[in-house]
Design an enzyme around this catalytic site. Structure first.
Site, PDB file in Angstrom:
ATOM      1  N   ASP A  75       0.793  -1.257   0.000  1.00 42.42           N
ATOM      2  CA  ASP A  75       0.000   0.000   0.000  1.00 42.42           C
ATOM      3  C   ASP A  75       0.816   1.293   0.000  1.00 42.42           C
ATOM      4  O   ASP A  75       0.468   2.255   0.707  1.00 42.42           O
ATOM      5  CB  ASP A  75      -0.959   0.014   1.211  1.00 42.42           C
ATOM      6  CG  ASP A  75      -1.929  -1.155   1.214  1.00 42.42           C
ATOM      7  OD1 ASP A  75      -1.901  -1.962   0.271  1.00 42.42           O
ATOM      8  OD2 ASP A  75      -2.703  -1.265   2.170  1.00 42.42           O
TER       9      ASP A  75
ATOM     10  N   LYS B 136      -6.633  -4.820  -3.010  1.00 42.44           N
ATOM     11  CA  LYS B 136      -7.241  -5.509  -1.857  1.00 42.44           C
ATOM     12  C   LYS B 136      -8.252  -4.600  -1.162  1.00 42.44           C
ATOM     13  O   LYS B 136      -7.958  -3.436  -0.885  1.00 42.44           O
ATOM     14  CB  LYS B 136      -6.151  -5.961  -0.879  1.00 42.44           C
ATOM     15  CG  LYS B 136      -5.337  -4.846  -0.245  1.00 42.44           C
ATOM     16  CD  LYS B 136      -4.260  -5.440   0.640  1.00 42.44           C
ATOM     17  CE  LYS B 136      -3.491  -4.395   1.401  1.00 42.44           C
ATOM     18  NZ  LYS B 136      -4.250  -3.581   2.325  1.00 42.44           N
TER      19      LYS B 136
ATOM     20  N   CYS C 299      -2.071  -2.553   7.810  1.00 44.74           N
ATOM     21  CA  CYS C 299      -2.090  -3.485   6.676  1.00 44.74           C
ATOM     22  C   CYS C 299      -0.861  -4.395   6.614  1.00 44.74           C
ATOM     23  O   CYS C 299      -0.966  -5.541   6.164  1.00 44.74           O
ATOM     24  CB  CYS C 299      -2.262  -2.701   5.382  1.00 44.74           C
ATOM     25  SG  CYS C 299      -3.913  -1.966   5.275  1.00 44.74           S
TER      26      CYS C 299
HETATM   27  C1  C5J Z   1      -3.002   0.585   5.588  1.00 44.62           C
HETATM   28  C2  C5J Z   1      -4.789   1.725   6.679  1.00 44.62           C
HETATM   29  N1  C5J Z   1      -2.483   0.396   4.386  1.00 44.62           N
HETATM   30  N2  C5J Z   1      -3.992   2.275   7.616  1.00 44.62           N
HETATM   31  N3  C5J Z   1      -4.267   1.085   5.627  1.00 44.62           N
HETATM   32  O1  C5J Z   1      -2.389   0.344   6.600  1.00 44.62           O
HETATM   33  O2  C5J Z   1      -5.994   1.842   6.759  1.00 44.62           O
END
Ligand code: C5J
Length: 227
Positions: free
Chosen positions: A24, A129, A162
């Site tokens: 991400d 995702k 994540c």
């Molecule tokens: C991730 C989030 N990528 N913090 N998403 O950690 O919502």
């Protein structure tokens, strides 16, 4: 390639079975105007790790090892966005709303894209995702099985959300997991430190952690002596 210096003990890397998963590293989590910023977070913490993520990706590419990228995002019709996720917190803009970088965390929108410096190259798998974990409602398991991958090095954001969720999913599925410490970040330094500590506690109960330099040294193609 062989052992990688790691905590709580060396990570026994197998060249034929190792891949990097970059979680991400999207504009929506790293840039002002994105989803992370809308939740009141200091997104500059995320951009600071970009050089370390970049050299880790390059090291895997140079070693001929797979690099897999993930993106947290949803379908434009929001059919994969549970109300419990959309309604959580009090962001100034919610997932699916129109923001300064297009619709927030929606597939194909400008803000959903991976940061340009870390963009996937041809042949690299990108997993979209809808959840925190990259195994939930995706083809990641199939991709890894097809490539005979059993060991995963993790980078990306955020460490305790994540990244950690995906490491735990992977751990339960039998993968050996290693977190690259300088190539992951949280909006909360204390959460990053706690996540690293809990991952490697109790004899690597979720996985190992290691410095980027030590991972790069471990995966670097070794000169073989002439016979
Ligand atoms: C991730 C989030 N990528 N913090 N998403 O950690 O919502």
């Amino acid at each position: 390639m062989g052992d990688i210096k790691a905590e709580p003990f060396v990570f026994p890397a197998k060249p034929e079975a190792l891949a990097l998963i970059v979680i991400d590293m999207q504009r929506d989590f790293a840039e002002p105007g994105g989803f992370g910023a809308s939740l009141g977070n200091d997104v500059s913490r995320i951009t600071k790790i970009v050089p370390d993520v970049k050299r880790l990706i390059q090291g895997f590419r140079d070693a001929g090892l797979p690099v897999i990228h993930t993106m947290e995002c949803h379908k434009p019709d929001l059919s994969d966005l549970p109300p419990a996720k959309r309604d959580r917190g009090s962001p100034s803009i919610r997932i699916g709303d129109e923001g300064p970088m297009g619709r927030v965390l929606i597939s194909g929108e400008p803000g959903t894209a991976i940061l340009a410096e870390l963009a996937p190259i041809d042949g690299e798998v990108v997993i979209e995702k809808p959840g925190k974990g990259a195994f939930y409602a995706t083809k990641l398991s199939d991709v890894l099985k097809e490539k005979s991958i059993t060991q995963l090095v993790f980078a990306g954001v955020t460490t305790e959300v994540c990244v950690q969720t995906t490491m735990r999913e992977a751990n339960d599925r039998g993968y050996e997991c290693l977190l690259a410490e300088e190539a992951t970040e949280s909006y909360f330094p204390e959460f990053k430190a706690a996540a690293i500590a809990m991952i490697r506690a109790q004899g690597a109960i979720v996985g190992w952690t290691a410095h980027v330099d030590d991972i790069l040294e471990g995966i670097a193609p070794k000169e073989t002596a002439d016979a």
